[in-house]
Design an enzyme around this catalytic site. Structure first.
Site, PDB file in Angstrom:
ATOM      1  N   CYS A  10      82.566  15.704 -37.358  1.00  0.00           N
ATOM      2  CA  CYS A  10      81.705  14.527 -37.150  1.00  0.00           C
ATOM      3  C   CYS A  10      81.953  13.427 -38.181  1.00  0.00           C
ATOM      4  O   CYS A  10      81.504  12.291 -37.987  1.00  0.00           O
ATOM      5  CB  CYS A  10      80.237  14.926 -37.203  1.00  0.00           C
ATOM      6  SG  CYS A  10      79.721  15.812 -35.733  1.00  0.00           S
TER       7      CYS A  10
HETATM    8  N1  COA Z   1      65.186  24.406 -23.659  1.00  0.00           N
HETATM    9  C1  COA Z   1      63.985  24.925 -23.966  1.00  0.00           C
HETATM   10  N2  COA Z   1      63.741  25.599 -25.101  1.00  0.00           N
HETATM   11  C2  COA Z   1      64.766  25.800 -25.938  1.00  0.00           C
HETATM   12  C3  COA Z   1      66.054  25.287 -25.673  1.00  0.00           C
HETATM   13  C4  COA Z   1      66.249  24.577 -24.486  1.00  0.00           C
HETATM   14  N3  COA Z   1      67.429  24.058 -24.157  1.00  0.00           N
HETATM   15  N4  COA Z   1      66.872  25.624 -26.685  1.00  0.00           N
HETATM   16  C5  COA Z   1      66.124  26.314 -27.569  1.00  0.00           C
HETATM   17  N5  COA Z   1      64.850  26.421 -27.121  1.00  0.00           N
HETATM   18  C6  COA Z   1      63.733  27.109 -27.758  1.00  0.00           C
HETATM   19  C7  COA Z   1      64.176  28.226 -28.651  1.00  0.00           C
HETATM   20  O1  COA Z   1      64.349  29.421 -27.907  1.00  0.00           O
HETATM   21  C8  COA Z   1      63.042  28.324 -29.631  1.00  0.00           C
HETATM   22  O2  COA Z   1      61.990  29.053 -29.053  1.00  0.00           O
HETATM   23  P1  COA Z   1      61.044  30.008 -29.952  1.00  0.00           P
HETATM   24  O3  COA Z   1      60.358  29.084 -30.907  1.00  0.00           O
HETATM   25  O4  COA Z   1      60.140  30.625 -28.935  1.00  0.00           O
HETATM   26  O5  COA Z   1      61.981  30.970 -30.632  1.00  0.00           O
HETATM   27  C9  COA Z   1      62.561  26.880 -29.785  1.00  0.00           C
HETATM   28  O6  COA Z   1      63.045  26.205 -28.611  1.00  0.00           O
HETATM   29  C10 COA Z   1      63.092  26.198 -31.017  1.00  0.00           C
HETATM   30  O7  COA Z   1      64.525  26.393 -31.088  1.00  0.00           O
HETATM   31  P2  COA Z   1      65.400  25.841 -32.266  1.00  0.00           P
HETATM   32  O8  COA Z   1      66.840  26.173 -32.014  1.00  0.00           O
HETATM   33  O9  COA Z   1      64.805  26.280 -33.568  1.00  0.00           O
HETATM   34  O10 COA Z   1      65.200  24.273 -32.035  1.00  0.00           O
HETATM   35  P3  COA Z   1      65.291  23.101 -33.080  1.00  0.00           P
HETATM   36  O11 COA Z   1      63.981  22.469 -33.166  1.00  0.00           O
HETATM   37  O12 COA Z   1      65.981  23.494 -34.332  1.00  0.00           O
HETATM   38  O13 COA Z   1      66.257  22.079 -32.307  1.00  0.00           O
HETATM   39  C11 COA Z   1      68.534  21.294 -32.405  1.00  0.00           C
HETATM   40  C12 COA Z   1      67.582  22.431 -32.006  1.00  0.00           C
HETATM   41  C13 COA Z   1      69.948  21.770 -32.175  1.00  0.00           C
HETATM   42  C14 COA Z   1      68.232  20.074 -31.545  1.00  0.00           C
HETATM   43  C15 COA Z   1      68.306  20.926 -33.896  1.00  0.00           C
HETATM   44  O14 COA Z   1      68.282  22.075 -34.694  1.00  0.00           O
HETATM   45  C16 COA Z   1      69.371  20.003 -34.448  1.00  0.00           C
HETATM   46  O15 COA Z   1      69.649  18.944 -33.911  1.00  0.00           O
HETATM   47  N6  COA Z   1      69.952  20.378 -35.611  1.00  0.00           N
HETATM   48  C17 COA Z   1      70.956  19.599 -36.271  1.00  0.00           C
HETATM   49  C18 COA Z   1      72.156  19.622 -35.421  1.00  0.00           C
HETATM   50  C19 COA Z   1      73.317  18.891 -35.977  1.00  0.00           C
HETATM   51  O16 COA Z   1      73.246  17.883 -36.597  1.00  0.00           O
HETATM   52  N7  COA Z   1      74.443  19.433 -35.701  1.00  0.00           N
HETATM   53  C20 COA Z   1      75.633  18.813 -36.030  1.00  0.00           C
HETATM   54  C21 COA Z   1      76.436  18.875 -34.823  1.00  0.00           C
HETATM   55  S1  COA Z   1      77.892  18.036 -35.081  1.00  0.00           S
END
Ligand code: COA
Length: 375
Positions: A158
């Site tokens: 990135c």
């Molecule tokens: N739809 C519905 N629910 C979902 C889901 C989806 N597509 N994906 C995950 N969930 C659920 C999970 O199962 C979890 O449920 P639980 O609380 O019952 O266990 C809950 O949502 C939270 O999941 P989590 O993975 O902890 O979500 P989050 O709030 O961390 O968001 C991202 C996920 C990826 C959006 C976030 O972590 C993020 O953007 N992180 C930084 C990413 C980044 O910058 N990456 C660099 C890439 S280059």
């Protein structure tokens, strides 16, 4: 060209940027409908296995801020039996697809700068995935544009574009080039696992270009580069194991690590403080008051991350004018995100305004480019 004769200053500037946006876009509603159809089919076909859970539009928007993403190959991605882009292979004597979209963005940057391709000295193709090992994408782009000199590929995930900008700026500072194109074609749909509920909504496709030049030859209206800073810290929290040593891996569930995988929560927690501190340290080194920054063009991965970083930098939560979002319609476009934000949201700034282009992502890697409008 007369102006190319001017004595060089060794001061790098951004002369212009360019953007290519694929025509097709996938909304969260379309994406989730397709994902949930896949889940239904999978669960029906595997009654004894742990059932897969549905994705949801509400979760995606709340957790990430993403509402849609542009893609190069929409129908196959949405087809529950395919769920990945299908981009037909081209003959070796045809322009490859990554080069094609890079060239489109580069042409716009050259046009906006009033620069002829023959006056460019180098092309850096800076992106998180290259479509082949060699010859370099940059050299194909160079040839398609009619640029002499040299080109090479860079991959810093990135942060590829900001690393490319510093590399280009260093060529200018050293007097080794007068005009360098940094091209970031990001076909991220190819490395996304569209069957993975945790990440299927994250990425989108795009191409950007940044023309970095010596101030002596730049158009009257340009952006002085006040300083660039790069940082890397090894982490497995964003990883993709695809490579030429595992090319024969069969397509099974076990090959999911040959696509993008991440520990999103850890990334969020670890990268936000690292990047905020890096910005503050670099601002101090450059004698810039961070609270006086007119605009932040931040990496577009997650709206919550950007809110936290901008609050730490500006001392208050940034509004859309101070830290514009393109994530909502483009998704995460890897290295191109902060450049799209800069491209679309910089024309209104006036001479003397200071801003920051900042990227962060896998590696970990992070890059800052402080710029000031000159006209
Ligand atoms: N739809 C519905 N629910 C979902 C889901 C989806 N597509 N994906 C995950 N969930 C659920 C999970 O199962 C979890 O449920 P639980 O609380 O019952 O266990 C809950 O949502 C939270 O999941 P989590 O993975 O902890 O979500 P989050 O709030 O961390 O968001 C991202 C996920 C990826 C959006 C976030 O972590 C993020 O953007 N992180 C930084 C990413 C980044 O910058 N990456 C660099 C890439 S280059």
């Amino acid at each position: 060209m007369q102006e190319m004769q001017a004595p060089l200053t060794g001061r790098p500037v951004i002369s212009a940027t360019g953007l290519f946006t694929p025509a097709d876009s996938i909304s969260n509603e379309e994406l989730v409908a397709s994902f949930n159809a896949f889940v239904d089919r999978h669960n029906a076909a595997n009654p004894d296995a742990e059932p897969l859970a549905y994705s949801s539009v509400e979760f995606i928007e709340k957790a990430s801020g993403i509402k849609a993403r542009h893609v190069m190959s929409k129908a196959p991605i949405l087809d529950p039996d395919t769920m990945c882009p299908r981009l037909p292979e081209r003959e070796n004597d045809e322009l490859s697809i990554m080069a094609e979209i890079g060239v489109a963005a580069a042409r716009q940057a050259l046009e906006r700068a009033g620069r002829k391709p023959e006056d460019v000295d180098a092309v850096l193709c800076a992106a998180s995935n290259m479509q082949r090992a060699y010859p370099a994408m940059a050299i194909e782009i160079q040839q398609a544009l009619g640029i002499e000199g040299f080109g090479f590929d860079m991959n810093v995930a990135c942060s590829s574009a900001t690393f490319g900008i510093q590399t280009a700026a260093d060529y200018i500072r050293a007097g080794n080039a007068r005009s360098v194109l940094v091209v970031s074609p990001e076909i991220t749909s190819g490395h996304l696992n569209w069957r993975d509920r945790d990440s299927h909504f994250i990425f989108g496709d795009v191409a950007t270009a940044v023309l970095v030049e010596d101030a002596a030859i730049a158009p009257a209206e340009h952006w002085a580069i006040l300083g660039t800073k790069l940082k890397t810290v090894f982490s497995n929290n964003i990883r993709n194991n695809f490579g030429f040593l595992n090319r024969a891996a069969p397509e099974t569930a076990d090959t999911a690590d040959k696509l993008f995988v991440q520990e999103g929560r850890k990334v969020f927690r670890e990268v936000v403080p690292m990047v905020a501190q890096m910005i503050l340290d670099e601002a101090e080194r450059l004698g810039i008051d961070p609270e006086g920054l007119r605009r932040l063009w931040l990496h577009q991965a997650n709206a919550g991350m950007n809110r936290l970083i901008s609050t730490k930098v500006l001392g208050h939560e940034a509004n859309e004018d101070e830290s514009p979002t393109v994530l909502d319609t483009y998704g995460n476009t890897s290295s191109a995100g902060s450049i799209i934000a800069f491209h679309q949201h910089s024309d209104d700034l006036v001479a003397g305004d200071t801003g920051l282009i900042c990227s962060f992502g896998a590696g970990y890697s992070a890059g800052t480019v402080f710029v000031r409008k000159v006209s």
